[in-house]
Design a protein around this motif. Structure first.
Motif, PDB file in Angstrom:
ATOM      1  N   ALA A 178       1.805   2.640   6.045  1.00 22.60           N
ATOM      2  CA  ALA A 178       2.083   1.427   5.275  1.00 22.60           C
ATOM      3  C   ALA A 178       3.442   0.841   5.650  1.00 22.60           C
ATOM      4  O   ALA A 178       3.615  -0.378   5.694  1.00 22.60           O
TER       5      ALA A 178
ATOM      6  N   SER B 289      -2.478  -8.849   5.770  1.00 25.17           N
ATOM      7  CA  SER B 289      -1.725  -9.692   4.828  1.00 25.17           C
ATOM      8  C   SER B 289      -2.515 -10.924   4.393  1.00 25.17           C
ATOM      9  O   SER B 289      -2.494 -11.300   3.223  1.00 25.17           O
TER      10      SER B 289
ATOM     11  N   GLY C 201      -7.645  -0.873   5.426  1.00 20.11           N
ATOM     12  CA  GLY C 201      -6.928  -1.562   4.374  1.00 20.11           C
ATOM     13  C   GLY C 201      -7.156  -3.052   4.468  1.00 20.11           C
ATOM     14  O   GLY C 201      -8.182  -3.498   4.986  1.00 20.11           O
TER      15      GLY C 201
ATOM     16  N   ALA D 203      -5.371  -9.700   2.001  1.00 19.23           N
ATOM     17  CA  ALA D 203      -4.823  -9.195   0.743  1.00 19.23           C
ATOM     18  C   ALA D 203      -4.481 -10.357  -0.178  1.00 19.23           C
ATOM     19  O   ALA D 203      -4.704 -10.301  -1.388  1.00 19.23           O
TER      20      ALA D 203
ATOM     21  N   TYR E 195      -0.110  -4.135   6.499  1.00 18.69           N
ATOM     22  CA  TYR E 195      -1.383  -4.033   5.791  1.00 18.69           C
ATOM     23  C   TYR E 195      -1.174  -3.329   4.454  1.00 18.69           C
ATOM     24  O   TYR E 195      -0.263  -2.527   4.298  1.00 18.69           O
ATOM     25  N   GLN E 196      -2.073  -3.636   3.537  1.00 18.44           N
ATOM     26  CA  GLN E 196      -2.184  -2.821   2.334  1.00 18.44           C
ATOM     27  C   GLN E 196      -3.119  -1.672   2.687  1.00 18.44           C
ATOM     28  O   GLN E 196      -4.319  -1.853   2.833  1.00 18.44           O
TER      29      GLN E 196
END
Lengths: 138, 138
Positions: free
Chosen positions: B107, A126, A123, A129, B112-113
DNA sequence: TTATGTGCAAAACATTTGCAGGAGT
DNA sequence: ACTCCTGCAAATGTTTTGCACATAA
């Protein structure tokens, strides 16, 4: 497998382990080398590799065979999973219960003797993202 | 990400994909190179790497970032998990349901995404499990 | 015709290893 | 003393890249 009893307690080994215990990140061999070199400037990269490998064999530390080009090392030896940022490559621990049953499920679905498993989530961290949002305007 | 539309259909690409579709193993770049070279003796290893990377980016194939020293490639693009033999490094598919809920669990356990996950089981393939028995008498 | 792809070879990384000298037990 | 370990450097293995030429569209 390497036996703990036959492993000498050298300065190099102590300091490598100490430095690894200091951080919650999952440094690569080269990052460990940089950390250790501040205290032991003459240590060789080969020594770092040799000892990380040895410590992983005895179970003192974990060698993470995660995605990316380099192996990473982790002083937290209790079973746990990891997330890797697809953008910057950072790896973090995930505090979630170990999926107990899935080894048995897997064993029935293949002809291997299953000994363990590892889950790697992917993923965006932060930081990445956030910057992703900015750049995705084009 | 690489766009499918701007990707030329070259002989090299066709043959690399054809050869990858032929096998159920998960060959390394070098193994693909060997397979392809039987039909295209003058192909370069660089071309194989470049195209495997490109095809992975478009989603035509999967690049497996599993343990071991080399990346492996897989023409089966539907989500599935893998087993890796700790002894010989062989990688096989596992036909078990994808664990749907765990991305959400992860999640909530980190910042994190989460975009996906991969499970790698480790163990011994039938061949290596057998020879393990023989040698473990010492 | 022209942007994209290829072969080849060199470079860039990551990791391992041989060896002579050094240090833990 | 006698292994085992270290630093150093060279070797190995994997992947990437620069460049001149080739080729699909």
């Amino acid at each position: 497998m390497q036996e703990l009893t036959s492993m000498r307690l050298t300065t190099q080994r102590q300091i490598i382990l100490e430095e690894l215990l200091k951080v919650t990140s999952h440094p690569t061999a080269n990052e460990v080398y940089d950390m250790v070199r501040k205290r032991l400037p003459r240590i060789g990269l080969g020594t770092v590799y040799r000892n990380l490998e040895l410590m992983a064999e005895t179970g003192m530390i974990l060698k993470l065979e995660v995605g990316g080009t380099q192996k990473r090392f982790d002083a937290t030896v209790t079973p746990h999973y990891h997330v890797r940022c697809m953008e910057c490559g950072k790896v973090d621990d995930i505090k979630m219960p170990v999926q107990e049953g899935i080894n048995e499920i897997a064993a029935q679905a293949c002809h291997y003797q299953i000994l363990g498993h590892h889950i790697e989530f992917t993923g965006l961290c932060s930081n990445c993202a956030r910057s992703q949002q900015k750049t995705s305007i084009n």
